[in-house]
Write a protein that holds these residues in place. Structure first.
Motif, PDB file in Angstrom:
ATOM      1  N   ALA A 183       1.987  -0.566 -12.835  1.00 46.04           N
ATOM      2  CA  ALA A 183       1.888  -1.342 -14.069  1.00 46.04           C
ATOM      3  C   ALA A 183       1.227  -2.702 -13.813  1.00 46.04           C
ATOM      4  O   ALA A 183       0.659  -3.295 -14.728  1.00 46.04           O
ATOM      5  N   PHE A 184       1.303  -3.172 -12.568  1.00 47.68           N
ATOM      6  CA  PHE A 184       0.666  -4.445 -12.159  1.00 47.68           C
ATOM      7  C   PHE A 184       0.626  -4.434 -10.632  1.00 47.68           C
ATOM      8  O   PHE A 184       1.346  -3.648 -10.003  1.00 47.68           O
ATOM      9  N   PRO A 185      -0.219  -5.290 -10.019  1.00 46.85           N
ATOM     10  CA  PRO A 185      -0.275  -5.283  -8.555  1.00 46.85           C
ATOM     11  C   PRO A 185       1.100  -5.624  -7.956  1.00 46.85           C
ATOM     12  O   PRO A 185       1.680  -6.661  -8.283  1.00 46.85           O
ATOM     13  N   THR A 186       1.605  -4.731  -7.127  1.00 42.69           N
ATOM     14  CA  THR A 186       2.936  -4.910  -6.547  1.00 42.69           C
ATOM     15  C   THR A 186       3.015  -6.211  -5.743  1.00 42.69           C
ATOM     16  O   THR A 186       2.126  -6.516  -4.955  1.00 42.69           O
ATOM     17  N   ILE A 187       4.086  -6.963  -5.980  1.00 42.14           N
ATOM     18  CA  ILE A 187       4.332  -8.197  -5.225  1.00 42.14           C
ATOM     19  C   ILE A 187       5.198  -7.865  -4.014  1.00 42.14           C
ATOM     20  O   ILE A 187       6.239  -7.239  -4.160  1.00 42.14           O
ATOM     21  N   VAL A 208      12.477 -10.145   1.859  1.00 42.85           N
ATOM     22  CA  VAL A 208      11.225  -9.524   1.399  1.00 42.85           C
ATOM     23  C   VAL A 208      11.425  -9.183  -0.078  1.00 42.85           C
ATOM     24  O   VAL A 208      12.171  -8.273  -0.419  1.00 42.85           O
ATOM     25  N   ILE A 209      10.787  -9.989  -0.944  1.00 49.69           N
ATOM     26  CA  ILE A 209      10.888  -9.733  -2.376  1.00 49.69           C
ATOM     27  C   ILE A 209       9.860  -8.673  -2.751  1.00 49.69           C
ATOM     28  O   ILE A 209       8.680  -8.828  -2.471  1.00 49.69           O
ATOM     29  N   VAL A 210      10.330  -7.579  -3.341  1.00 52.46           N
ATOM     30  CA  VAL A 210       9.435  -6.519  -3.814  1.00 52.46           C
ATOM     31  C   VAL A 210       9.581  -6.426  -5.330  1.00 52.46           C
ATOM     32  O   VAL A 210      10.663  -6.148  -5.840  1.00 52.46           O
ATOM     33  N   ASP A 211       8.491  -6.725  -6.032  1.00 51.34           N
ATOM     34  CA  ASP A 211       8.493  -6.749  -7.501  1.00 51.34           C
ATOM     35  C   ASP A 211       7.439  -5.741  -7.923  1.00 51.34           C
ATOM     36  O   ASP A 211       6.253  -5.922  -7.644  1.00 51.34           O
ATOM     37  N   ALA A 244       8.494 -15.876   0.028  1.00 44.63           N
ATOM     38  CA  ALA A 244       9.499 -15.535  -0.979  1.00 44.63           C
ATOM     39  C   ALA A 244       9.856 -16.751  -1.832  1.00 44.63           C
ATOM     40  O   ALA A 244      10.548 -16.637  -2.833  1.00 44.63           O
ATOM     41  N   ALA A 245       9.354 -17.922  -1.436  1.00 44.26           N
ATOM     42  CA  ALA A 245       9.571 -19.131  -2.253  1.00 44.26           C
ATOM     43  C   ALA A 245       8.568 -19.222  -3.399  1.00 44.26           C
ATOM     44  O   ALA A 245       8.666 -20.111  -4.242  1.00 44.26           O
ATOM     45  N   PHE A 246       7.578 -18.326  -3.418  1.00 49.98           N
ATOM     46  CA  PHE A 246       6.549 -18.353  -4.472  1.00 49.98           C
ATOM     47  C   PHE A 246       6.815 -17.225  -5.461  1.00 49.98           C
ATOM     48  O   PHE A 246       6.580 -16.057  -5.146  1.00 49.98           O
ATOM     49  N   PRO A 247       7.235 -17.556  -6.688  1.00 49.41           N
ATOM     50  CA  PRO A 247       7.564 -16.485  -7.643  1.00 49.41           C
ATOM     51  C   PRO A 247       6.408 -15.536  -7.896  1.00 49.41           C
ATOM     52  O   PRO A 247       6.614 -14.359  -8.133  1.00 49.41           O
ATOM     53  N   HIS A 248       5.158 -16.031  -7.831  1.00 44.63           N
ATOM     54  CA  HIS A 248       4.011 -15.179  -8.145  1.00 44.63           C
ATOM     55  C   HIS A 248       3.137 -14.869  -6.940  1.00 44.63           C
ATOM     56  O   HIS A 248       1.961 -14.591  -7.082  1.00 44.63           O
ATOM     57  N   HIS A 249       3.695 -14.910  -5.764  1.00 45.17           N
ATOM     58  CA  HIS A 249       2.952 -14.506  -4.581  1.00 45.17           C
ATOM     59  C   HIS A 249       2.520 -13.058  -4.739  1.00 45.17           C
ATOM     60  O   HIS A 249       3.261 -12.241  -5.270  1.00 45.17           O
ATOM     61  N   THR A 250       1.286 -12.706  -4.300  1.00 45.34           N
ATOM     62  CA  THR A 250       0.955 -11.288  -4.205  1.00 45.34           C
ATOM     63  C   THR A 250       0.998 -10.910  -2.723  1.00 45.34           C
ATOM     64  O   THR A 250       1.117 -11.787  -1.873  1.00 45.34           O
ATOM     65  N   ALA A 251       0.917  -9.633  -2.420  1.00 46.21           N
ATOM     66  CA  ALA A 251       1.064  -9.210  -1.029  1.00 46.21           C
ATOM     67  C   ALA A 251      -0.065  -9.767  -0.164  1.00 46.21           C
ATOM     68  O   ALA A 251      -1.228  -9.697  -0.539  1.00 46.21           O
ATOM     69  N   GLY A 256       0.829  -1.209   0.000  1.00 49.01           N
ATOM     70  CA  GLY A 256       0.000   0.000   0.000  1.00 49.01           C
ATOM     71  C   GLY A 256       0.862   1.258   0.000  1.00 49.01           C
ATOM     72  O   GLY A 256       0.564   2.230  -0.701  1.00 49.01           O
ATOM     73  N   GLU A 257       1.936   1.248   0.801  1.00 45.46           N
ATOM     74  CA  GLU A 257       2.847   2.402   0.822  1.00 45.46           C
ATOM     75  C   GLU A 257       3.468   2.596  -0.561  1.00 45.46           C
ATOM     76  O   GLU A 257       3.641   3.717  -1.039  1.00 45.46           O
ATOM     77  N   ILE A 258       3.806   1.469  -1.198  1.00 45.85           N
ATOM     78  CA  ILE A 258       4.429   1.546  -2.526  1.00 45.85           C
ATOM     79  C   ILE A 258       3.432   2.099  -3.546  1.00 45.85           C
ATOM     80  O   ILE A 258       3.779   2.940  -4.379  1.00 45.85           O
ATOM     81  N   GLN A 259       2.172   1.660  -3.446  1.00 44.34           N
ATOM     82  CA  GLN A 259       1.150   2.196  -4.349  1.00 44.34           C
ATOM     83  C   GLN A 259       1.051   3.705  -4.201  1.00 44.34           C
ATOM     84  O   GLN A 259       0.930   4.438  -5.177  1.00 44.34           O
ATOM     85  N   ARG A 260       1.115   4.165  -2.960  1.00 46.86           N
ATOM     86  CA  ARG A 260       1.024   5.607  -2.742  1.00 46.86           C
ATOM     87  C   ARG A 260       2.250   6.335  -3.311  1.00 46.86           C
ATOM     88  O   ARG A 260       2.125   7.391  -3.932  1.00 46.86           O
ATOM     89  N   LEU A 261       3.444   5.719  -3.127  1.00 49.61           N
ATOM     90  CA  LEU A 261       4.649   6.329  -3.705  1.00 49.61           C
ATOM     91  C   LEU A 261       4.493   6.456  -5.219  1.00 49.61           C
ATOM     92  O   LEU A 261       4.824   7.479  -5.809  1.00 49.61           O
ATOM     93  N   ILE A 262       3.970   5.383  -5.849  1.00 45.73           N
ATOM     94  CA  ILE A 262       3.814   5.410  -7.311  1.00 45.73           C
ATOM     95  C   ILE A 262       2.809   6.483  -7.716  1.00 45.73           C
ATOM     96  O   ILE A 262       3.017   7.213  -8.689  1.00 45.73           O
ATOM     97  N   SER A 263       1.725   6.630  -6.925  1.00 44.44           N
ATOM     98  CA  SER A 263       0.691   7.602  -7.304  1.00 44.44           C
ATOM     99  C   SER A 263       1.218   9.037  -7.214  1.00 44.44           C
ATOM    100  O   SER A 263       0.631   9.945  -7.784  1.00 44.44           O
ATOM    101  N   ARG A 264       2.329   9.220  -6.487  1.00 45.58           N
ATOM    102  CA  ARG A 264       2.886  10.570  -6.361  1.00 45.58           C
ATOM    103  C   ARG A 264       3.889  10.893  -7.459  1.00 45.58           C
ATOM    104  O   ARG A 264       4.340  12.031  -7.573  1.00 45.58           O
ATOM    105  N   VAL A 265       4.255   9.912  -8.262  1.00 45.17           N
ATOM    106  CA  VAL A 265       5.132  10.178  -9.413  1.00 45.17           C
ATOM    107  C   VAL A 265       4.259  10.806 -10.505  1.00 45.17           C
ATOM    108  O   VAL A 265       3.251  10.205 -10.892  1.00 45.17           O
TER     109      VAL A 265
END
Lengths: 334, 334
Positions: free
Chosen positions: A179-183, A208-211, A190-197, A164-173
């Motif tokens: 571009a896609f829901p942040t992972i 903590v993998i942040v994609d 972190a063992a799941f390549p396609h885990h969502t938050a 959520g913090e990252i979404q807000r950072l992006i909205s301020r750019v």
């Protein structure tokens, strides 16, 4: 962007596949050919004209976004007149990957249409100067957001809170969106390549993998870092060294004319030297542009050839079931 | 959730369409039948077994999410053995709306498979007690977030900044995530039903349409309000009164057994009385559940019949090109 040139390329595709016109149906292809973003409809490109058919849902929006340098007319979709237009054009090609079996079957009953290969995918995989400029901006924005996200990370927060913090950072750019829901995948996730938050709380000394991806003016970036709240355990420091070796070697090796799968093979070889290849479960990377996943595919089975102007990711990862994992993703501008 | 019952319904579907097994390919249908969320793969339901085939990308994640009450086995996808399995089962039905023309054409060459109608859409349109409980929670969360969003609205902020604040609010709801990218459409953008948040600054006394969804445990909500920074101009107050009249009347009218399109017609009639029907350019509503858009469709051309257990939106809107617009969307639990 050279919309006239792109429309010419579609007409060339029509000749190549022996059709009189081409029906484009994805928002990405419509944006690529008209500059009008985020609309669902039918773009019919014939020898003489390009017409975008839209429902009332998108009509005003598209008329407001219409570009003077894109010779495309916009009209309201109405099934009867659209079908008559299709029939009057002769043989119409649709991209068989972009249309469902049901829709295609329905069209085939009413018009002379035929599935053709996705030749636009190849065209779109090589970015022109204008596209590269936008992608460089989208990439720079993602790098900045990742740097800010690292500072926000603290033990005890949940994956979703960080997302959520990252979404807000992006909205301020300025001009940017996700571009896609942040992972955000922490600890065993972190063992799941396609885990969502999720709602898991982040602990110290676990990965903590942040994609994340930032889209600017319709073009996406895609980057991944693996952060640690607190210090990085020795095991992960060794893993990171292996991943960075993959990046160094693959970037040096990547050149126009080579097969994309050679890059993947080199990555596997390096990871094998570190005894990590068994935990690398996906392709090394993918093209990125209007869509987050485009050509080229950088994987073991890819037949793609790298070309100048391509923009793709290199994203080696290591996934240890039940334990954790690490991924590092960068974009390469060839 | 009654996964056994749902699998039984799929097998009944197989008998109805004369196939020996059914291939399900969307993440939503896979979640509905297995309880495993957000995975891409193939679920093959035959008379005796249900097997989920997944690539290495999703395998660990799915094994961790596997449910004891869903009799589904999980295995690694490998093209050769998957094809052999398909052939050994006999005639396999795939849902023609869920698979591309290209994929279906490829399968048809290698196996005895045939397109069948999307019978799962109808099944999924009626929510069982467990689904309704989750949807009530997702709805309540969206109502709370909308209330908080209204307090955050101030003139001068951009649409994307407001959208970013909303994303953060959603990320703070335990177990929740955005069901779709939040729409913030201000001033003239409010004339576009599908506008996404842009970099336009919000001004006083102009409409700001906020359309958001909160997903909890895999189920989405979908709500819209139109806010004003400062006071509401008289023209919009009258519009709001008309939209609220649509809501009141349609809610009173909605009942199991009636045609969905009757609701849409009633809405058009009410808006016509207010001379606003020409500016209402979309259907009155849609089912909501695992996907944000499900059956029933509440529109002029819908053939759907309302049934007890359906959950759908009512969302009359008025769009004035070049000026602005207003939409009010609520969920109805039948």
């Amino acid at each position: 962007m050279d919309y006239r040139g792109r429309l010419r390329a579609v007409r060339k595709g029509c000749r190549r596949f022996g059709v009189d016109a081409c029906l484009l149906t994805t928002p990405s292809n419509i944006f690529y050919l008209t500059g009008i973003r985020d609309v669902e409809g039918y773009l019919l490109v014939s020898r003489r004209a390009a017409v975008l058919y839209l429902s009332g849902l998108y009509l005003n929006q598209a008329l407001a976004a219409q570009r003077a340098d894109a010779p495309v007319s916009i009209t309201r979709y109405e099934e009867g007149s659209f079908c008559r237009q299709m029939r009057s054009l002769g043989r119409v090609g649709f991209i068989g990957a972009d249309i469902s079996w049901d829709s295609a079957s329905r069209w085939k009953k009413r018009c002379r249409c035929v599935g053709i290969p996705d030749f636009l995918r190849e065209l779109r995989s090589v970015k022109d100067a204008g596209e590269q400029r936008v992608l460089v901006r989208a990439h720079a924005a993602a790098v900045r957001v990742l740097r800010q996200a690292r500072r926000l990370l603290s033990p005890g927060m949940t994956e979703r809170e960080l997302a959520g913090e990252i979404q807000r950072l992006i909205s301020r750019v300025p001009g940017a969106k996700e571009a896609f829901p942040t992972i955000v995948a922490s600890g065993p996730h972190a063992a799941f390549p396609h885990h969502t938050a999720g709602s898991r709380r982040i602990r110290e000394e676990e990965p903590v993998i942040v994609d994340l991806g930032v889209a600017i003016a319709g073009y996406a970036s895609d980057l991944t870092r693996t952060f640690f709240a607190g210090k990085t355990p020795a095991r992960y420091a060794r893993m990171r060294a292996a991943l960075m070796e993959v990046h160094r070697e693959c970037r040096l090796m990547a050149a126009p004319g080579m097969r994309a799968r050679e890059l993947h093979r080199r990555a596997v070889k390096i990871l094998a030297r570190h005894r990590l290849d068994a935990f690398f479960v996906h392709g090394l990377g993918h093209g990125v542009g209007i869509d987050v996943h485009e050509l080229p595919s950088i994987s073991a089975s890819s037949a793609d050839i790298l070309r100048k102007g391509m923009v793709f990711t290199i994203e080696p990862g290591v996934y240890l079931p039940g334990v954790g994992g690490m991924r590092h993703e960068e974009m390469v501008f060839l």
